[in-house]
Design a protein around this motif. Structure first.
Motif, PDB file in Angstrom:
ATOM      1  N   GLY A 223      -3.672  -4.133  -8.867  1.00  0.00           N
ATOM      2  CA  GLY A 223      -2.232  -4.387  -8.834  1.00  0.00           C
ATOM      3  C   GLY A 223      -1.726  -4.782 -10.203  1.00  0.00           C
ATOM      4  O   GLY A 223      -2.511  -5.082 -11.100  1.00  0.00           O
ATOM      5  N   HIS A 224      -0.407  -4.772 -10.348  1.00  0.00           N
ATOM      6  CA  HIS A 224       0.188  -5.229 -11.608  1.00  0.00           C
ATOM      7  C   HIS A 224       1.273  -6.235 -11.285  1.00  0.00           C
ATOM      8  O   HIS A 224       1.960  -6.108 -10.272  1.00  0.00           O
ATOM      9  CB  HIS A 224       0.762  -4.060 -12.404  1.00  0.00           C
ATOM     10  CG  HIS A 224       1.891  -3.332 -11.727  1.00  0.00           C
ATOM     11  ND1 HIS A 224       3.200  -3.740 -11.827  1.00  0.00           N
ATOM     12  CD2 HIS A 224       1.922  -2.237 -10.922  1.00  0.00           C
ATOM     13  CE1 HIS A 224       3.974  -2.923 -11.130  1.00  0.00           C
ATOM     14  NE2 HIS A 224       3.222  -1.999 -10.553  1.00  0.00           N
ATOM     15  N   TYR A 225       1.407  -7.241 -12.142  1.00  0.00           N
ATOM     16  CA  TYR A 225       2.440  -8.245 -11.880  1.00  0.00           C
ATOM     17  C   TYR A 225       3.641  -8.072 -12.793  1.00  0.00           C
ATOM     18  O   TYR A 225       4.612  -8.810 -12.687  1.00  0.00           O
ATOM     19  CB  TYR A 225       1.855  -9.660 -11.942  1.00  0.00           C
ATOM     20  CG  TYR A 225       1.457 -10.134 -13.322  1.00  0.00           C
ATOM     21  CD1 TYR A 225       2.410 -10.676 -14.185  1.00  0.00           C
ATOM     22  CD2 TYR A 225       0.145 -10.040 -13.763  1.00  0.00           C
ATOM     23  CE1 TYR A 225       2.054 -11.104 -15.456  1.00  0.00           C
ATOM     24  CE2 TYR A 225      -0.214 -10.462 -15.025  1.00  0.00           C
ATOM     25  CZ  TYR A 225       0.745 -10.993 -15.867  1.00  0.00           C
ATOM     26  OH  TYR A 225       0.391 -11.403 -17.125  1.00  0.00           O
TER      27      TYR A 225
ATOM     28  N   PHE B 245       9.325  -5.413  -4.447  1.00  0.00           N
ATOM     29  CA  PHE B 245       8.686  -4.269  -3.779  1.00  0.00           C
ATOM     30  C   PHE B 245       7.602  -3.686  -4.690  1.00  0.00           C
ATOM     31  O   PHE B 245       6.545  -3.274  -4.224  1.00  0.00           O
ATOM     32  CB  PHE B 245       9.797  -3.253  -3.465  1.00  0.00           C
ATOM     33  CG  PHE B 245       9.371  -2.014  -2.728  1.00  0.00           C
ATOM     34  CD1 PHE B 245       8.488  -2.067  -1.658  1.00  0.00           C
ATOM     35  CD2 PHE B 245       9.903  -0.775  -3.083  1.00  0.00           C
ATOM     36  CE1 PHE B 245       8.125  -0.916  -0.974  1.00  0.00           C
ATOM     37  CE2 PHE B 245       9.549   0.381  -2.401  1.00  0.00           C
ATOM     38  CZ  PHE B 245       8.657   0.313  -1.351  1.00  0.00           C
ATOM     39  N   ASP B 246       7.880  -3.674  -5.961  1.00  0.00           N
ATOM     40  CA  ASP B 246       6.954  -3.098  -6.954  1.00  0.00           C
ATOM     41  C   ASP B 246       6.616  -4.173  -7.978  1.00  0.00           C
ATOM     42  O   ASP B 246       7.216  -4.237  -9.022  1.00  0.00           O
ATOM     43  CB  ASP B 246       7.617  -1.877  -7.603  1.00  0.00           C
ATOM     44  CG  ASP B 246       6.672  -1.121  -8.504  1.00  0.00           C
ATOM     45  OD1 ASP B 246       5.484  -1.470  -8.565  1.00  0.00           O
ATOM     46  OD2 ASP B 246       7.128  -0.178  -9.173  1.00  0.00           O
ATOM     47  N   MET B 247       5.565  -5.038  -7.715  1.00  0.00           N
ATOM     48  CA  MET B 247       4.820  -5.087  -6.476  1.00  0.00           C
ATOM     49  C   MET B 247       4.411  -6.503  -6.095  1.00  0.00           C
ATOM     50  O   MET B 247       3.313  -6.776  -5.674  1.00  0.00           O
ATOM     51  CB  MET B 247       3.561  -4.199  -6.581  1.00  0.00           C
ATOM     52  CG  MET B 247       2.624  -4.663  -7.696  1.00  0.00           C
ATOM     53  SD  MET B 247       0.901  -4.120  -7.539  1.00  0.00           S
ATOM     54  CE  MET B 247       0.987  -2.386  -7.737  1.00  0.00           C
ATOM     55  N   LYS B 248       5.348  -7.430  -6.251  1.00  0.00           N
ATOM     56  CA  LYS B 248       4.972  -8.828  -5.993  1.00  0.00           C
ATOM     57  C   LYS B 248       4.651  -9.089  -4.521  1.00  0.00           C
ATOM     58  O   LYS B 248       3.822  -9.956  -4.211  1.00  0.00           O
ATOM     59  CB  LYS B 248       6.039  -9.761  -6.551  1.00  0.00           C
ATOM     60  CG  LYS B 248       5.972  -9.767  -8.080  1.00  0.00           C
ATOM     61  CD  LYS B 248       6.961 -10.658  -8.762  1.00  0.00           C
ATOM     62  CE  LYS B 248       6.650 -10.669 -10.268  1.00  0.00           C
ATOM     63  NZ  LYS B 248       7.645 -11.434 -11.041  1.00  0.00           N
TER      64      LYS B 248
ATOM     65  N   ASP C  41       0.821  -4.418 -17.602  1.00  0.00           N
ATOM     66  CA  ASP C  41       1.553  -3.372 -18.359  1.00  0.00           C
ATOM     67  C   ASP C  41       1.601  -2.027 -17.636  1.00  0.00           C
ATOM     68  O   ASP C  41       1.741  -0.986 -18.271  1.00  0.00           O
ATOM     69  CB  ASP C  41       0.942  -3.208 -19.754  1.00  0.00           C
ATOM     70  CG  ASP C  41      -0.475  -2.634 -19.714  1.00  0.00           C
ATOM     71  OD1 ASP C  41      -1.140  -2.738 -18.648  1.00  0.00           O
ATOM     72  OD2 ASP C  41      -0.917  -2.083 -20.729  1.00  0.00           O
ATOM     73  N   GLU C  42       1.518  -2.054 -16.303  1.00  0.00           N
ATOM     74  CA  GLU C  42       1.533  -0.780 -15.564  1.00  0.00           C
ATOM     75  C   GLU C  42       2.855  -0.051 -15.755  1.00  0.00           C
ATOM     76  O   GLU C  42       2.900   1.158 -15.876  1.00  0.00           O
ATOM     77  CB  GLU C  42       1.286  -1.030 -14.070  1.00  0.00           C
ATOM     78  CG  GLU C  42       0.900   0.241 -13.297  1.00  0.00           C
ATOM     79  CD  GLU C  42       2.075   1.019 -12.724  1.00  0.00           C
ATOM     80  OE1 GLU C  42       1.856   2.146 -12.250  1.00  0.00           O
ATOM     81  OE2 GLU C  42       3.217   0.534 -12.748  1.00  0.00           O
ATOM     82  N   GLU C  43       3.934  -0.814 -15.783  1.00  0.00           N
ATOM     83  CA  GLU C  43       5.264  -0.192 -15.853  1.00  0.00           C
ATOM     84  C   GLU C  43       5.553   0.438 -17.211  1.00  0.00           C
ATOM     85  O   GLU C  43       6.544   1.140 -17.372  1.00  0.00           O
ATOM     86  CB  GLU C  43       6.351  -1.229 -15.514  1.00  0.00           C
ATOM     87  CG  GLU C  43       6.265  -1.806 -14.107  1.00  0.00           C
ATOM     88  CD  GLU C  43       6.585  -0.792 -13.007  1.00  0.00           C
ATOM     89  OE1 GLU C  43       6.772   0.394 -13.317  1.00  0.00           O
ATOM     90  OE2 GLU C  43       6.644  -1.210 -11.839  1.00  0.00           O
ATOM     91  N   ILE C  44       4.704   0.167 -18.194  1.00  0.00           N
ATOM     92  CA  ILE C  44       4.929   0.781 -19.506  1.00  0.00           C
ATOM     93  C   ILE C  44       3.730   1.640 -19.923  1.00  0.00           C
ATOM     94  O   ILE C  44       3.487   1.871 -21.097  1.00  0.00           O
ATOM     95  CB  ILE C  44       5.248  -0.281 -20.587  1.00  0.00           C
ATOM     96  CG1 ILE C  44       4.203  -1.403 -20.576  1.00  0.00           C
ATOM     97  CG2 ILE C  44       6.634  -0.869 -20.375  1.00  0.00           C
ATOM     98  CD1 ILE C  44       4.281  -2.329 -21.761  1.00  0.00           C
TER      99      ILE C  44
ATOM    100  N   LEU D 201      -2.222  -1.494  -4.700  1.00  0.00           N
ATOM    101  CA  LEU D 201      -1.141  -2.174  -3.979  1.00  0.00           C
ATOM    102  C   LEU D 201       0.247  -1.718  -4.387  1.00  0.00           C
ATOM    103  O   LEU D 201       1.222  -2.463  -4.235  1.00  0.00           O
ATOM    104  CB  LEU D 201      -1.273  -3.684  -4.151  1.00  0.00           C
ATOM    105  CG  LEU D 201      -2.564  -4.246  -3.566  1.00  0.00           C
ATOM    106  CD1 LEU D 201      -2.655  -5.735  -3.805  1.00  0.00           C
ATOM    107  CD2 LEU D 201      -2.661  -3.933  -2.077  1.00  0.00           C
ATOM    108  N   GLU D 202       0.356  -0.504  -4.905  1.00  0.00           N
ATOM    109  CA  GLU D 202       1.688   0.045  -5.171  1.00  0.00           C
ATOM    110  C   GLU D 202       2.447   0.123  -3.853  1.00  0.00           C
ATOM    111  O   GLU D 202       1.841   0.205  -2.774  1.00  0.00           O
ATOM    112  CB  GLU D 202       1.561   1.453  -5.781  1.00  0.00           C
ATOM    113  CG  GLU D 202       1.115   1.476  -7.235  1.00  0.00           C
ATOM    114  CD  GLU D 202       2.133   0.886  -8.199  1.00  0.00           C
ATOM    115  OE1 GLU D 202       3.337   0.857  -7.851  1.00  0.00           O
ATOM    116  OE2 GLU D 202       1.733   0.440  -9.279  1.00  0.00           O
ATOM    117  N   PRO D 203       3.790   0.121  -3.937  1.00  0.00           N
ATOM    118  CA  PRO D 203       4.590   0.201  -2.711  1.00  0.00           C
ATOM    119  C   PRO D 203       4.248   1.439  -1.886  1.00  0.00           C
ATOM    120  O   PRO D 203       3.851   2.467  -2.440  1.00  0.00           O
ATOM    121  CB  PRO D 203       6.024   0.325  -3.240  1.00  0.00           C
ATOM    122  CG  PRO D 203       6.002  -0.197  -4.622  1.00  0.00           C
ATOM    123  CD  PRO D 203       4.620   0.036  -5.149  1.00  0.00           C
ATOM    124  N   SER D 204       4.429   1.316  -0.575  1.00  0.00           N
ATOM    125  CA  SER D 204       4.301   2.475   0.302  1.00  0.00           C
ATOM    126  C   SER D 204       5.635   3.222   0.285  1.00  0.00           C
ATOM    127  O   SER D 204       6.569   2.805  -0.388  1.00  0.00           O
ATOM    128  CB  SER D 204       3.961   2.006   1.712  1.00  0.00           C
ATOM    129  OG  SER D 204       5.012   1.178   2.199  1.00  0.00           O
TER     130      SER D 204
HETATM  131 ZN    ZN Z   1       4.154  -0.445  -9.499  1.00  0.00          ZN
END
Ligand code: ZN
Length: 384
Positions: A90-92, A119-122, A153-156, A178-181
């Protein structure tokens, strides 16, 4: 498959923990953690470290110079040696800059909880924490050491965490992301397109468009011809798309364009198609005499093919059935860190996080009542 209906027991227990889940989630959302702001991100990392530590897991903090620190959390409570390792990924980090909370405050209304990154992804991270609670409470003997990797740093693009993710995935018998469904039914992502970016850079020769057109080599004309060709590689039926989404070139209207470039978005559902596109890109040659062509980039995430997740999805479906729920699947057009783990050969199931909608938008929310079942599903997968 165990004789006891553990998934149902997990669910029953987790439903009683929903208020705590929600308050933990609130704490995480109120601690904004943009990918590009290390100090705030580190504060969110502190909370995560503290929560896992409280549960007796071994928490290793991997310090980062520029990005938020990363966490590698291990749980193996038994004396015997584990049969292998499961990785939960997961990424925070979130896409929102600090201050976004003022415009999109944390709130719960009509069964939905809102807030930046919820949702993405706390919510997914919160569910993992309570999945461990369930495993501890119900005391199921585990077979695999559990490793939870929380990156920043998943979002970048995961530049700072990619190596760590790949190394951990190579050691793992399965990876749960654990990315959103997707959608109100919470579809699991059993396939993801591979994604990339390539640049076509054309050099021509400038010349006066009126006085000496014969001395010029028009880079824009050359690029246009190349793009007409490249465009034919699209095959929507196979999930292959190639799109020139940025283009620039030339200087003035009476000067034959000396340079031009286009940036292509590349996507493919199959590894074979990805390789074919890359071969074709690098086989491009200039068409106009005197023009030069340079190709940069390519795919940076291979596809997560359905075969990487098929067996895990079958298991997940069976657990859902044991809980009296049904579970669907979908293919995502975008990549995640799940693409990286599948690419090193680790069976990967993605989209196991929250149920909700509106990732990366002002209206991002999760369905609160779906949290216990998602956490129970993860717990069941981790005990298998
Ligand atoms: Zn994500």
């Amino acid at each position: 498959m165990p004789d006891t209906n553990y998934p149902k027991e997990f669910l029953r227990f987790l439903k009683t923990r929903l208020p705590e889940m929600l308050s933990t989630l609130q704490r995480l959302v109120l601690t904004e953690s943009p990918s590009l702001e290390k100090e705030p991100a580190d504060r969110c990392c502190d909370i995560l470290a503290e929560e896992w530590h409280k549960r007796g897991a071994s928490v290793e903090r991997i310090a980062q110079k520029v990005r938020g620190d990363q966490l590698r959390i291990t749980w193996w409570p038994q004396k015997s040696r584990p049969a292998g390792q499961f990785l939960v990924l997961g990424h925070y980090d979130t896409v929102y800059s600090c201050g976004a909370l003022a415009k999109m405050p944390f709130r719960v209304s009509g069964g939905k909880a809102y807030g930046p990154g919820i949702f993405d992804m706390k919510a997914g991270l919160t569910q993992a924490l309570f999945a461990l609670d369930a495993l501890q409470q119900i005391k199921v003997p585990l077979h695999h050491r559990l490793v939870f990797l929380w990156t920043s740093d998943e979002e970048i693009g995961s530049d700072a965490s990619r190596k760590l993710i790949e190394t951990e995935a190579r050691r793992s018998d399965a990876v749960f992301v654990l990315e959103p469904s997707l959608g109100p039914k919470g579809l699991i992502k059993t396939a993801r397109k591979g994604v990339g970016e390539a640049e076509l850079i054309v050099s021509g020769r400038a010349s006066h468009a009126g006085l000496a057109p014969q001395e010029g080599v028009n880079a824009i004309h050359e690029l246009s011809r190349q793009l007409l060709h490249v465009q034919k590689w699209n095959d929507l039926r196979r999930g292959v798309t190639v799109n020139a989404d940025v283009i620039e070139g030339g200087t003035r209207v009476n000067v034959i364009a000396e340079s031009a470039r286009a940036v292509l978005d590349l996507r493919a559902l199959r590894v074979a198609d990805m390789r074919r596109i890359e071969r074709r890109l690098h086989a491009l040659r200039p068409i106009l005499p005197g023009a030069k062509l340079e190709i940069r980039g390519g795919f940076n995430r291979a596809p997560l093919e359905r075969k990487s997740s098929a067996a895990l999805f079958t298991k997940a479906k069976a657990f859902a059935t044991q809980m009296g729920l049904s579970l669907g699947e979908c293919t995502a057009g975008g990549g995640s860190d799940g693409n990286l783990t599948a690419a090193v050969g680790a069976p990967t199931l993605d989209g196991l996080g929250a149920v909700g909608h509106g990732a990366h938008s002002a209206n991002e929310y999760i369905l609160v009542n779906a949290m216990p079942a998602r956490a129970a599903l993860l717990a069941a997968l981790l005990m298998a």
